[in-house]
Design an enzyme around this catalytic site. Structure first.
Site, mmCIF file in Angstrom:
data_model
loop_
_atom_site.group_PDB
_atom_site.id
_atom_site.type_symbol
_atom_site.label_atom_id
_atom_site.label_comp_id
_atom_site.label_asym_id
_atom_site.label_seq_id
_atom_site.Cartn_x
_atom_site.Cartn_y
_atom_site.Cartn_z
ATOM 1 N N ASP A 90 105.800 79.052 -107.036
ATOM 2 C CA ASP A 90 104.671 79.008 -106.099
ATOM 3 C C ASP A 90 104.127 77.595 -105.866
ATOM 4 O OD1 ASP A 90 104.857 81.700 -105.926
ATOM 5 O OD2 ASP A 90 103.180 82.150 -107.226
ATOM 6 N N ASP B 267 114.763 66.641 -120.448
ATOM 7 C CA ASP B 267 114.705 67.800 -119.558
ATOM 8 C C ASP B 267 115.656 67.597 -118.376
ATOM 9 O OD1 ASP B 267 113.382 69.954 -117.815
ATOM 10 O OD2 ASP B 267 112.130 70.020 -119.594
ATOM 11 N N ASP C 258 100.983 62.217 -108.749
ATOM 12 C CA ASP C 258 100.241 62.338 -109.997
ATOM 13 C C ASP C 258 100.947 61.675 -111.179
ATOM 14 O OD1 ASP C 258 97.655 63.314 -110.263
ATOM 15 O OD2 ASP C 258 98.234 65.368 -109.799
ATOM 16 N N ASP D 195 126.064 61.062 -116.739
ATOM 17 C CA ASP D 195 126.926 59.972 -116.278
ATOM 18 C C ASP D 195 126.609 58.634 -116.944
ATOM 19 O OD1 ASP D 195 124.554 59.132 -115.065
ATOM 20 O OD2 ASP D 195 125.171 59.690 -113.041
ATOM 21 N N HIS E 180 112.029 71.252 -113.157
ATOM 22 C CA HIS E 180 111.462 71.643 -114.447
ATOM 23 C C HIS E 180 110.882 70.444 -115.191
ATOM 24 C CE1 HIS E 180 111.653 73.106 -118.700
ATOM 25 N NE2 HIS E 180 111.253 74.238 -118.142
ATOM 26 N N ASN F 61 91.612 61.453 -110.354
ATOM 27 C CA ASN F 61 92.140 60.605 -109.277
ATOM 28 C C ASN F 61 92.134 61.320 -107.932
ATOM 29 O OD1 ASN F 61 94.167 62.452 -109.833
ATOM 30 N ND2 ASN F 61 95.840 60.993 -109.552
ATOM 31 N N ASN G 195 111.793 81.910 -125.053
ATOM 32 C CA ASN G 195 111.218 82.985 -124.243
ATOM 33 C C ASN G 195 111.898 84.328 -124.493
ATOM 34 O OD1 ASN G 195 109.622 81.035 -123.102
ATOM 35 N ND2 ASN G 195 110.858 80.813 -121.262
ATOM 36 N N ALA H 295 113.998 74.043 -131.755
ATOM 37 C CA ALA H 295 112.660 74.340 -132.294
ATOM 38 C C ALA H 295 112.702 74.725 -133.775
ATOM 39 C CB ALA H 295 112.004 75.457 -131.481
ATOM 40 N N ASP I 3 105.147 76.694 -135.377
ATOM 41 C CA ASP I 3 104.096 75.867 -135.974
ATOM 42 C C ASP I 3 102.735 76.054 -135.308
ATOM 43 O OD1 ASP I 3 105.668 74.407 -137.987
ATOM 44 O OD2 ASP I 3 106.736 73.642 -136.253
ATOM 45 N N SER J 68 108.012 76.747 -122.281
ATOM 46 C CA SER J 68 108.227 75.405 -121.727
ATOM 47 C C SER J 68 106.908 74.700 -121.439
ATOM 48 C CB SER J 68 109.085 75.466 -120.460
ATOM 49 O OG SER J 68 110.446 75.378 -120.757
#
Length: 642
Positions: free
Chosen positions: A125, A157, A166, A179, A190, A204, A282, A294, A322, A349
């Site tokens: 969205d 990522d 931003d 590469d 992502h 800002n 997830n 993780a 944790d 994430s």
């Protein structure tokens, strides 16, 4: 024509025909491992060239690692400094046989498959943001202490859009594991989303605010345009980040297959005094496999919570978890089809960069913190939302930014949980729901007003509630009883995930008053489709997607379609704003579809074809046609208000 279809499952039989003289082939699920690839870690003193020459010191031991001729196609040094190599074998190789051979060879420390790594959420969205997570973790008060410093957070990522307004000016030259170049621009979206949660500029007048407004982002591209990579690409990126200025590392990715080479990279990062944060996964409602990196020691694993501090249903759990952070409906920076924008997503994430950004704020206040001290500070300052010390669902609790920085100012390291935690409950113990809130007086019916009735006010004896002012104007202009139903409450003030508003509940919707907006947008509808699904523990981001079809309308924003009678209803109902076209009017009233058509039994016991929207649920009743579901009524009852 509407119908409830019966779905019959078909069992597919896979027949593999092997030629009589063919060698044994290892068939491996490509969802877990990259086919025909091996990660090889050598002992000190040994090395491997790109053409497969295997050296001990300066002497060649053999070529092709002694494998059958033609088996080894090429090699790639993931980190020559740490003696880790990627071997590409010919197609359909007997990988198990190769691993067995290599593990017996002198000079080989580890030989293992190259595990798949994927991101933990997709941004969704691309519209203007509403961030509930920042207030939930106490970020506003924490920013009164500090908004951060130019600490370098590596986002390992899909890359990061360096031109996003931003983030622009604070995205450093990065690295591309695929590469070996410095082109770390995002081509999936992502990584840009994760960077925004950790470090979007604040105050800002632009879009969103991240946790650390002054932090710099070091983008390390290890996932491709589909959000997929492997242990090999991730390992290269981890070593590069550790050796090129990362002060904090954030990894919103993972997979359920462990590789020793990846754990070695984690240990190297820890040895350099760099804190590493990773999403827990997830898969909490899908078998709950252990997720790496993780679950490795020296990684701070982060789970996800919802706006009411309950555990998100998808959030993976276990002893390795944790802390937890917001992970449902999180708005942030986004990159979508080449455009810088904003969007929202669910998952562990987005939870992860909340914590890595908080770590940067803590290091700003207390720069001398070691990795272990930083972990103790964050865990010991966390809000114990499960009541009872460390647990498998939230770890030591949901992060508390203000308390973390206050403790950092005082140079105080609190003990997580305040003492020795009790043993965690077994994974199959369900999370206890929070106690129902106290009854809401706004839902108590009122007596009819004395006659004559006030001008501009309507009283409904059916429910014992009244309607007046801007809410009355909006109700009358946009469908009245047929669309919204009777009022269920008087006006009252409610804190929602999007903010605090004057609201009024009707059978099918919640009206929100926004005096800062011009009519007809000074009254907005609540996202009750999203709310009710979340109350039920349903993650609509994970529901089956649709595809473009003839006679239907497809929405790329949510990847769902509207067809048949639902499409007719959607087209003929909408916000009464003549300046908008038909589609825009319908979107204002219902929002985007967030499911395909599905058969459900509603709260009244009717089994009907249903489709969910952001602000509505459409139901097809054979005797009545298309009706709107009683979402606001269900929400109020779920919360114990009526």
């Amino acid at each position: 024509m509407w119908r409830i279809a019966r779905l019959l499952g078909l069992l597919a039989v896979l027949l593999i025909v092997v030629p009589a003289q063919a060698q044994t082939v290892s068939f491996i699920d490509p969802a877990h491992f990259v086919p025909d690839q091996v990660l090889l870690t050598l002992e000190p003193g040994y090395s491997l060239t790109s053409n497969g020459a295997f050296f001990k010191g300066g002497s060649v031991v053999n070529t092709g690692l002694g494998l059958r001729s033609g088996t080894l196609l090429r090699t790639e040094a993931l980190s020559a400094k740490h003696n880790i190599y990627l071997l590409q074998l010919k197609q359909h190789s007997d990988v198990d046989g190769v691993l067995s051979q290599l593990r017996r060879r002198g000079g080989v420390r580890y030989a293992e498959r190259n595990a798949v790594r994927r991101m933990m959420v997709l941004p969704n969205d691309p519209i203007y943001q509403r961030q509930w997570g920042m207030s939930k973790v106490g970020a506003e008060s924490a920013w009164d202490i500090t908004t951060g410093s130019p600490i370098v957070i590596a986002i390992i990522d899909t890359g990061v859009s360096s031109s996003h307004p931003d983030l622009a000016g604070r995205v450093l030259p990065g690295y591309n594991s695929f590469d070996g170049s410095r082109n770390s621009e995002d081509n999936e979206g992502h990584g840009t989303a994760m960077a925004g949660i950790a470090a979007a500029a604040g105050n800002n007048s632009e879009g969103v605010a991240g946790m650390c407004w002054s932090c710099r982002i070091l983008p390390v591209k290890v996932l491709n345009e589909q959000g997929a990579g492997s242990s090999a690409s991730v390992i290269k990126g981890m070593y590069w980040a550790a050796d090129n200025g990362a002060q904090i590392i954030s990894m919103s990715l993972g997979g359920d297959d462990r590789t020793q080479a990846e754990e070695d990279a984690v240990n190297y990062i820890y040895s350099k005094g760099i804190p590493l944060f990773a999403s827990s996964g997830n898969s909490g409602s899908e078998g709950n496999p252990i997720i790496y990196p993780a679950a490795f020691p020296h990684v701070i694993a982060v789970g996800a919570t919802a706006p009411n501090d309950s555990v998100a249903g998808f959030s993976s759990y276990g002893d390795y978890l944790d802390v937890a952070a917001p992970g449902v409906g999180i708005w942030t920076t986004a990159w979508f089809e080449g455009q810088n924008t904003y969007g929202a997503g669910n998952g562990t994430s987005p939870a992860c960069p909340f914590v890595s950004g908080l770590a940067a704020l803590a290091k700003t206040v207390w720069p001398e913190l070691t990795v272990d001290q930083l972990e103790q500070l964050i865990e010991g300052s966390a809000a114990d939302v499960m009541n009872g010390g460390k647990d498998v669902y939230t770890g030591w609790g949901r992060i508390d930014a203000l308390k973390t920085l206050q403790n950092a100012q005082a140079r105080y390291l609190p003990t997580p949980g305040g003492g020795t935690p009790p043993p965690p409950p077994p994974p199959d113990v369900p999370v206890s729901p929070p106690p129902p809130p106290a009854a809401n007086p706004a839902f108590v019916p009122i007596a009819p007003p004395p006659l004559p009735a006030k001008v501009g006010e309507i009283y409904f004896p059916e429910t014992g509630h009244s309607l007046r002012g801007e809410f009355k104007n909006y109700w009358e202009r946009n469908g009245g009883l047929a669309v919204f139903g009777f009022p269920l409450s008087e006006e009252f003030t409610e804190q929602t995930p999007e903010g605090t508003f004057t609201v009024q509940y009707f059978e099918r919707q919640r009206f929100e008053f926004h005096p800062e907006k011009q009519a007809p947008y000074n009254v907005l509808l609540g996202r009750l489709g999203d709310t009710v699904l979340r109350d039920r523990g349903v993650d609509w981001f994970a529901l089956p997607k649709g595809a473009p079809r003839d006679g239907c309308r497809y929405f790329q924003e949510t990847q769902h379609t509207i067809c048949n009678g639902f499409l007719d209803y959607w087209k003929t109902h909408g916000l009464a704003d003549p300046s908008l076209d038909q589609a825009a009017r319908s979107l204002q009233l219902f929002g985007f579809p967030i499911s395909e058509e599905r058969v459900e039994t509603n709260a009244n016991g009717d089994t009907v074809v249903t489709q969910w929207f952001e602000r509505a649920r459409l139901e097809y009743h054979p005797d009545k046609g298309v009706l709107l579901g009683l979402l606001a009524k269900e929400t109020a009852e779920h919360r114990g208000w009526r």
